[in-house]
Design a protein around this motif. Structure first.
Motif, short mmCIF file in Angstrom:
data_model
loop_
_atom_site.label_atom_id
_atom_site.label_comp_id
_atom_site.label_asym_id
_atom_site.label_seq_id
_atom_site.Cartn_x
_atom_site.Cartn_y
_atom_site.Cartn_z
N ILE A 104 -12.98 -5.42 17.39
CA ILE A 104 -12.28 -4.98 16.18
C ILE A 104 -10.94 -4.36 16.54
O ILE A 104 -9.91 -4.65 15.92
CB ILE A 104 -13.15 -3.96 15.41
CG1 ILE A 104 -14.40 -4.65 14.85
CG2 ILE A 104 -12.35 -3.30 14.28
CD1 ILE A 104 -15.39 -3.71 14.20
N ARG A 105 -10.93 -3.53 17.59
CA ARG A 105 -9.70 -2.85 17.99
C ARG A 105 -8.63 -3.85 18.42
O ARG A 105 -7.44 -3.65 18.13
CB ARG A 105 -10.00 -1.88 19.12
CG ARG A 105 -8.77 -1.13 19.59
CD ARG A 105 -9.13 -0.03 20.56
NE ARG A 105 -7.95 0.73 20.95
CZ ARG A 105 -7.97 1.83 21.69
NH1 ARG A 105 -9.14 2.31 22.09
NH2 ARG A 105 -6.87 2.45 22.01
N GLU A 106 -9.05 -4.92 19.10
CA GLU A 106 -8.08 -5.91 19.60
C GLU A 106 -7.91 -7.10 18.66
O GLU A 106 -7.40 -8.14 19.05
CB GLU A 106 -8.50 -6.40 20.99
CG GLU A 106 -8.64 -5.30 22.04
CD GLU A 106 -7.36 -4.51 22.24
OE1 GLU A 106 -6.28 -5.08 21.98
OE2 GLU A 106 -7.44 -3.34 22.63
N SER A 107 -8.40 -6.97 17.42
CA SER A 107 -8.24 -8.02 16.40
C SER A 107 -8.79 -9.36 16.84
O SER A 107 -8.23 -10.41 16.53
CB SER A 107 -6.76 -8.15 16.00
OG SER A 107 -6.28 -6.94 15.47
N GLY A 108 -9.85 -9.34 17.62
CA GLY A 108 -10.52 -10.57 18.01
C GLY A 108 -9.94 -11.28 19.21
O GLY A 108 -10.41 -12.36 19.55
N SER A 109 -8.94 -10.73 19.86
CA SER A 109 -8.33 -11.40 21.01
C SER A 109 -9.24 -11.27 22.23
O SER A 109 -9.40 -10.19 22.79
CB SER A 109 -6.96 -10.80 21.33
OG SER A 109 -6.49 -11.30 22.57
N MET A 110 -9.84 -12.38 22.64
CA MET A 110 -10.74 -12.36 23.78
C MET A 110 -10.00 -12.04 25.07
O MET A 110 -10.55 -11.45 25.99
CB MET A 110 -11.46 -13.71 23.89
CG MET A 110 -12.37 -14.01 22.72
SD MET A 110 -13.77 -12.89 22.60
CE MET A 110 -14.81 -13.55 23.90
N THR A 111 -8.73 -12.40 25.13
CA THR A 111 -7.94 -12.11 26.32
C THR A 111 -7.80 -10.60 26.51
O THR A 111 -8.02 -10.07 27.60
CB THR A 111 -6.54 -12.74 26.22
OG1 THR A 111 -6.68 -14.17 26.12
CG2 THR A 111 -5.69 -12.41 27.43
N ARG A 112 -7.44 -9.90 25.41
CA ARG A 112 -7.25 -8.46 25.52
C ARG A 112 -8.58 -7.72 25.70
O ARG A 112 -8.64 -6.72 26.40
CB ARG A 112 -6.48 -7.94 24.30
CG ARG A 112 -5.05 -8.44 24.23
CD ARG A 112 -4.20 -7.57 23.30
NE ARG A 112 -4.65 -7.64 21.93
CZ ARG A 112 -4.19 -8.52 21.04
NH1 ARG A 112 -3.30 -9.41 21.41
NH2 ARG A 112 -4.62 -8.51 19.80
N VAL A 113 -9.64 -8.22 25.05
CA VAL A 113 -10.96 -7.59 25.22
C VAL A 113 -11.42 -7.72 26.67
O VAL A 113 -11.99 -6.79 27.25
CB VAL A 113 -11.99 -8.21 24.26
CG1 VAL A 113 -13.39 -7.70 24.59
CG2 VAL A 113 -11.64 -7.86 22.82
N ALA A 114 -11.18 -8.90 27.27
CA ALA A 114 -11.54 -9.09 28.67
C ALA A 114 -10.81 -8.11 29.56
O ALA A 114 -11.38 -7.54 30.50
CB ALA A 114 -11.25 -10.54 29.10
N GLU A 115 -9.53 -7.88 29.27
CA GLU A 115 -8.74 -6.93 30.06
C GLU A 115 -9.26 -5.50 29.88
O GLU A 115 -9.38 -4.74 30.85
CB GLU A 115 -7.27 -7.01 29.64
CG GLU A 115 -6.60 -8.32 30.01
CD GLU A 115 -5.18 -8.42 29.47
OE1 GLU A 115 -4.79 -7.50 28.70
OE2 GLU A 115 -4.47 -9.38 29.78
N LYS A 116 -9.57 -5.13 28.63
CA LYS A 116 -10.03 -3.77 28.35
C LYS A 116 -11.39 -3.48 28.97
O LYS A 116 -11.64 -2.37 29.45
CB LYS A 116 -10.11 -3.56 26.83
CG LYS A 116 -8.77 -3.58 26.12
CD LYS A 116 -7.95 -2.33 26.42
CE LYS A 116 -6.67 -2.30 25.60
NZ LYS A 116 -5.85 -1.12 25.88
N THR A 117 -12.29 -4.48 28.94
CA THR A 117 -13.65 -4.25 29.43
C THR A 117 -13.81 -4.56 30.91
O THR A 117 -14.85 -4.26 31.50
CB THR A 117 -14.65 -5.10 28.64
OG1 THR A 117 -14.32 -6.50 28.77
CG2 THR A 117 -14.63 -4.73 27.15
N GLY A 118 -12.78 -5.18 31.52
CA GLY A 118 -12.85 -5.49 32.94
C GLY A 118 -13.74 -6.65 33.28
O GLY A 118 -14.22 -6.77 34.42
N LEU A 119 -13.99 -7.55 32.31
CA LEU A 119 -14.85 -8.71 32.54
C LEU A 119 -14.02 -9.99 32.60
O LEU A 119 -12.98 -10.10 31.95
CB LEU A 119 -15.88 -8.85 31.41
CG LEU A 119 -16.93 -7.74 31.27
CD1 LEU A 119 -17.80 -8.01 30.06
CD2 LEU A 119 -17.78 -7.64 32.52
#
Length: 240
Positions: free
Chosen positions: A201-216
């Motif tokens: 939700i915070r990254e508006s659905g961007s899997m690229t940014r979520v991957a960066e934030k979660t370290g996966l």
């Protein structure tokens, strides 16, 4: 945004590449064999083709030769394989392939190769083309993936963060208070589900940014979300 044709007989590979490239803002069409790829190519010119070498009906190198022979090799083609020899890669390059990716394909190598391919451009100018998806084979789902480019706007992402974070915080407090009575595994799954939903939700659905934030790694992230039953598409609408 580009129109990319993915040709691979493995459904998992088609789905994964479609999700990754769709998340990058491209329109992706998937073909499960050479015959479907021929139909797509006769219907229009994609901006880029990702073509698997080993396929059951006609292999990728043979299809590449056909397109060259018939004057249809007017778009960049990147070959893919997990079992090809150096000779095969050299032959594909000689015929006209732009690049060769070895499976399993590393995310950064894929994105770099795609960017390089798209920068080559077509040999003749033409308007972007959208492709009709063929009827899915019995027992198989449709592989068409639409673009997710709307998620790449930093301003909208920041606005989504401001408007959605309070409700997420309240939900998180409720989650913790209600999870202590669950068995450890269920409580852990509930936490992980809330954790990834929060970042989506915070990254508006961007899997690229979520991957960066979660370290996966992106591949691991997709598998984790599927395992937890988290739908990135629905959460991106909340973030947008």
């Amino acid at each position: 945004m580009a129109n990319i044709l993915v040709v691979d007989d493995e459904m998992g590979i088609r789905e994964l590449l479609s999700e990754i490239l769709g998340d990058e803002g491209h329109v992706v069409t998937a073909a499960e064999n050479a015959q479907q790829a021929r139909e797509f190519r006769h219907g229009g010119v994609p901006d880029l083709v990702l073509l698997d070498i080993w396929m059951p009906d006609t292999d990728g190198v043979t299809l590449l030769k056909e397109w060259q022979r018939d004057g249809l090799l007017t778009m960049p083609v990147i070959m893919m394989s997990g079992h090809a020899t150096i000779d095969t890669a050299v032959e594909a390059t000689r015929i006209g392939a732009l690049n060769f990716l070895e499976k399993p394909i590393a995310l950064q190598k894929l994105l770099k190769a795609v960017q390089q391919g798209l920068s080559q451009g077509p040999k003749t100018a033409r308007a972007p083309t959208l492709y009709p998806q063929p009827a899915a084979a019995s027992g198989e789902s449709n592989d068409t993936v639409v673009t997710a480019g709307v998620f790449n706007n930093p301003a909208s992402s920041e606005a989504a963060h401001i408007t959605t974070m309070p409700s997420v915080a309240v939900a998180s407090e409720s989650l913790f208070s209600s999870s202590f009575g669950l068995p450890l595994r269920e409580a852990r799954d509930a936490f992980e589900r809330a954790y990834f939903e929060y970042h989506l939700i915070r990254e508006s659905g961007s899997m690229t940014r979520v991957a960066e934030k979660t370290g996966l790694e992106r591949t691991h992230l997709y598998r984790k979300l599927k395992q937890l039953g988290v739908d990135p598409g629905k959460l991106s609408k909340k973030g947008g």
